[in-house]
Design a protein around this motif. Structure first.
Motif, PDB file in Angstrom:
ATOM      1  N   GLN A  85       1.254  -1.456  -0.497  1.00  0.00           N
ATOM      2  CA  GLN A  85       0.139   0.106  -0.158  1.00  0.00           C
ATOM      3  C   GLN A  85       1.180   1.325  -0.117  1.00  0.00           C
ATOM      4  O   GLN A  85       0.689   2.503  -0.830  1.00  0.00           O
ATOM      5  CB  GLN A  85      -1.221   0.461   1.403  1.00  0.00           C
ATOM      6  CG  GLN A  85      -2.101   0.750   1.072  1.00  0.00           C
ATOM      7  CD  GLN A  85      -3.022   0.301  -0.348  1.00  0.00           C
ATOM      8  OE1 GLN A  85      -3.107  -0.214  -0.782  1.00  0.00           O
ATOM      9  NE2 GLN A  85      -3.590   1.417  -0.618  1.00  0.00           N
ATOM     10  N   PRO A 112      -6.310   4.924  -1.938  1.00  0.00           N
ATOM     11  CA  PRO A 112      -4.856   4.656  -1.362  1.00  0.00           C
ATOM     12  C   PRO A 112      -4.185   4.863   0.116  1.00  0.00           C
ATOM     13  O   PRO A 112      -3.530   4.465   1.144  1.00  0.00           O
ATOM     14  CB  PRO A 112      -3.580   5.022  -2.301  1.00  0.00           C
ATOM     15  CG  PRO A 112      -4.265   5.135  -3.891  1.00  0.00           C
ATOM     16  CD  PRO A 112      -5.556   5.831  -3.067  1.00  0.00           C
ATOM     17  N   LEU A 122      -3.928   3.265   3.338  1.00  0.00           N
ATOM     18  CA  LEU A 122      -2.603   3.092   3.877  1.00  0.00           C
ATOM     19  C   LEU A 122      -2.982   3.480   5.376  1.00  0.00           C
ATOM     20  O   LEU A 122      -1.989   2.734   6.223  1.00  0.00           O
ATOM     21  CB  LEU A 122      -1.268   4.285   3.307  1.00  0.00           C
ATOM     22  CG  LEU A 122       0.000   3.857   4.184  1.00  0.00           C
ATOM     23  CD1 LEU A 122       0.468   2.383   3.414  1.00  0.00           C
ATOM     24  CD2 LEU A 122       0.578   5.310   3.642  1.00  0.00           C
ATOM     25  N   LYS A 150      -4.187  -0.170   7.055  1.00  0.00           N
ATOM     26  CA  LYS A 150      -2.786  -1.121   7.220  1.00  0.00           C
ATOM     27  C   LYS A 150      -1.450  -0.966   8.049  1.00  0.00           C
ATOM     28  O   LYS A 150      -1.211  -1.434   8.379  1.00  0.00           O
ATOM     29  CB  LYS A 150      -2.144  -1.009   5.680  1.00  0.00           C
ATOM     30  CG  LYS A 150      -3.551  -1.345   4.354  1.00  0.00           C
ATOM     31  CD  LYS A 150      -3.808  -2.964   4.426  1.00  0.00           C
ATOM     32  CE  LYS A 150      -4.308  -3.362   3.364  1.00  0.00           C
ATOM     33  NZ  LYS A 150      -5.355  -4.435   3.303  1.00  0.00           N
TER      34      LYS A 150
END
Length: 552
Positions: free
Chosen positions: A134, A286, A290, A293
């Motif tokens: 990511q 994204p 992120l 994650k």
């Protein structure tokens, strides 16, 4: 990204693949958004019959299919790369532990290392398969979408460029708190593993002294502290996800509302407006992912810091500036004013002893006096806090320990038998020994009789067949007999907890094996003393009781 992990060869190669994958993903995102916007604009304006519509439809379908294939392929690549990196780290950890020797794995450290090599390394899955891919997507996709937005509508590109940094900014602010809490959570889990292993190892002793309730409470308290730390970390992770989603939603609204107003007033074409509306969420997506994650990767990163601390903390013998030398053959062994400390506990103090080739020395003294520590010093498992261990006048710390240990045969108090055949266990110190030599060693150790009585003889699997203490000791003695090149024998109470018949068998075998060799024997029972030529008392230091006693 974790720079320590990026120093690993497998991770660097994986990062190169991820960079190429993220670049491809950025191209596909832009291609899908532009082609879909063009098709929607054509459908609204009734221009689907134009020749270029088929081209845009093909591009759109190809982009959608390729994005799906790309996601599947990336998942497979990430899984395989993570498995390779984890295997590499576990191998490095076990090699580091082997270099330090058993003395390093004392107290809770064994449990902490087991937790680190197990749960800790597995915790890197979130980082390697989620966060790291990511990171590259968050670097490439927003830049590609921003570039195309600038080409399509500069005003919208400026709004996106100004609001995009808000997501990583809030992510960093929240991430600092998350990182600290996750490090504490991992520390508590590591302590829990160490406490649990200590308790399991010492259950017989704890029960004998009635101390098991106190240790049960200690494990329970540590587990409760770990649970509370985990819940606090999860609470912060959920709240931070809400913050990032809110920031991203507001940012998209700041782009969408002006685009809608300009479209109504004719300041923007429908095709351009649709491109902006489709690409703007792709620019933020994204970075939003992120943040999610990041929280999933924190436990692995906390473990990674401890993994590299173990790998970088080199043992004393490996930090020498010169190449290790081979130990001289047939040399005397000497302890030169040696002191060994374990924290605040002094195991040996000002210990001086000279062992000539052919000496057979019995080490006696109270439990905890330092007898096993003395053997550990000679094995190279323990480094002196002060003083030196000399082999032929050379400091053992500067010698090739593998070559030195090849000249030793060691029989510990509790020999470990591994899941495998009897033959595999006897061959532990000499894996390439032929069958006849292995059987001869078992005969010399007086183990051949009971081995042949097992269901499959030497091929019996010890993982499914238990042995008595006497049988285990005789298999350990067979290991020592198989090391024909060993010139120094180290026996650490080999007759402890044995019945009279087994004790007599082990002593008789040890006497034959020690003939013509140097031997150090930790002994509490009279039978083993008969092998010794002299006896030395060990009680924090060394004191020779009798200079010579004829071997019987």
């Amino acid at each position: 990204m974790d720079r320590r992990l990026l120093r690993l060869g497998p991770v660097r190669r994986y990062a190169v693949v991820l960079a190429g994958s993220a670049l491809l993903a950025a191209v596909l995102v832009v291609a899908q958004a532009v082609s879909l916007a063009t098709l929607l604009a054509a459908a609204v304006t009734g221009r689907l019959d134009r020749p270029q519509t088929a081209v845009w439809l093909t591009v759109c379908l190809a982009a959608i299919v390729l994005r799906g294939l790309h996601a599947g392929a990336l998942g497979a690549i990430a899984g395989r790369a993570a498995a390779g990196v984890k295997a590499h780290l576990r191998e490095e950890l076990l090699d580091a532990a082997a270099r330090r020797g058993p003395a390093w794995l004392t107290g809770r450290r064994a449990g902490e290392l087991a937790t680190l090599a197990g749960r800790g390394v597995d915790g890197l899955d979130g980082y390697l398969t989620g966060y790291l891919p990511q990171v590259f997507l968050a670097a490439f996709v927003p830049l590609a979408t921003l570039a195309w937005l600038a080409f399509t509508d500069l005003a919208s590109a400026v709004v996106v460029a100004l609001t995009l940094p808000l997501i990583p900014l809030f992510g960093v602010l929240v991430g600092k708190a998350t990182g600290a809490r996750t490090a504490r959570q991992w520390h508590l889990l590591s302590r829990l593993g160490g406490h649990f292993l200590d308790t399991v190892r010492g259950l017989p002793t704890l029960r004998a002294f009635g101390r098991e309730p106190a240790y049960v409470r200690r494990v329970r308290d540590t587990a409760e502290a770990y649970r509370a730390a985990t819940m606090r970390t999860l609470r912060l992770a959920f709240l931070s996800a809400l913050v990032l989603e809110l920031v991203a939603t507001v940012s998209i609204a700041l782009v969408a509302v002006p685009v809608g107003l300009r479209l109504l007033h004719g300041g923007l074409t429908l095709s351009a407006a649709l491109v902006v509306l489709l690409l703007a969420p792709e620019a933020y997506l994204p970075l939003r992912a992120l943040g999610t994650k990041f929280h999933a990767s924190q436990e692995g990163l906390a473990a990674s810091a401890e993994i590299h601390a173990v790998l970088l903390d080199r043992p004393r013998a490996t930090t020498a500036t010169t190449e290790p030398r081979l130990p001289p053959p047939g040399a005397a062994i000497a302890l030169d004013r040696v002191e060994v400390r374990y924290g605040d506990v002094v195991a040996l103090r000002d210990a001086t002893l000279r062992i000539e080739p052919g000496d057979r020395i019995a080490l006696v003294g109270p439990s905890g006096g330092g007898k096993s520590t003395l053997l550990s010093l000679i094995l190279g498992f323990t480094a002196p806090t002060e003083g030196r261990v000399l082999v032929g006048g050379a400091d053992l710390a500067g010698l090739d320990l593998a070559a030195w240990r090849a000249r030793l045969a060691w029989m510990p108090q509790r020999p470990h038998l591994f899941a495998g055949t009897v033959a595999d266990n006897i061959r532990l110190g000499s894996p390439d020994a032929p069958l006849d030599a292995m059987v001869a060693a078992a005969v010399a150790a007086e183990a051949d009789g009971f081995v042949r009585a097992l269901p499959r003889g030497y091929d019996t699997d010890l993982g499914a067949h238990g042995l008595s203490s006497g049988q285990r000791q005789r298999l350990a003695m067979a290991r020592a007999w198989l090391r024909a090149d060993a010139s120094v024998l180290l026996f650490d109470e080999p007759t402890a907890r044995l019945d009279p018949a087994s004790e007599a068998a082990v002593v008789a075998s040890a006497a034959r094996l020690a003939a013509g060799r140097t031997a150090l024997l930790v002994a509490h029972r009279p039978a083993l003393l008969s092998i010794a030529t002299r006896t030395v008392t060990v009680d924090g230091g060394l004191a020779e009781l009798r200079p010579a006693v004829a071997a019987q």
